[in-house]
Enzyme design. Sequence first.
Site, PDB file in Angstrom:
ATOM      1  N   HIS A  53      45.648 -13.620  14.546  1.00 10.29           N
ATOM      2  CA  HIS A  53      45.189 -14.754  13.449  1.00 10.29           C
ATOM      3  C   HIS A  53      43.769 -14.613  13.099  1.00 10.29           C
ATOM      4  CE1 HIS A  53      48.276 -16.615  16.162  1.00 10.29           C
ATOM      5  NE2 HIS A  53      48.677 -17.373  15.175  1.00 10.29           N
ATOM      6  N   ASP A 100      30.814   8.911  15.799  1.00  2.00           N
ATOM      7  CA  ASP A 100      30.698   9.380  14.663  1.00  2.00           C
ATOM      8  C   ASP A 100      29.359  10.041  14.127  1.00  2.00           C
ATOM      9  OD1 ASP A 100      31.914   9.886  12.096  1.00  2.00           O
ATOM     10  OD2 ASP A 100      30.673   8.395  11.107  1.00  2.00           O
TER      11      ASP A 100
END
Length: 138
Positions: free
Chosen positions: A77, A126
Amino acid sequence: MSELTHFDASGAAHMVDVSDKAVTSRVATATGWVKMAQETFDMITSGEAKKGDVIGVARLAGIMGAKKTPDLIPLCHPLPLSRVNVDITPNENGLRVVAEVRTSGRTGVEMEALTAVSVACLTLYDMLKAVQKDMEVY
């Protein structure tokens, strides 16, 4: 065993109906770690990383990840998050990432906390992979 709530009686996936639940204060915390070599750790904590403030960027990425959770997890949601805190601290094996997410709503924010930690850990990887490719994320 509990029934899986994201499937209807015919087995089709659906978003859980929370409209009858009361609006309450909700909080969730998740934790992750990025294990790395001492040299990589020293580079980050001394501020010598070529990409700049690695921890600050990862913290911001985690916050952004929490806010984007319903875009990434199909049946989540969309929630009005009232607080997302991502804390990244050094420990003996690398960096510990803890996210706390809060809202007032009809459903919890566990997925938002888990997404925040995951995105923060992936951002750390990363930004540091050019220095060390064998870091462990868990």
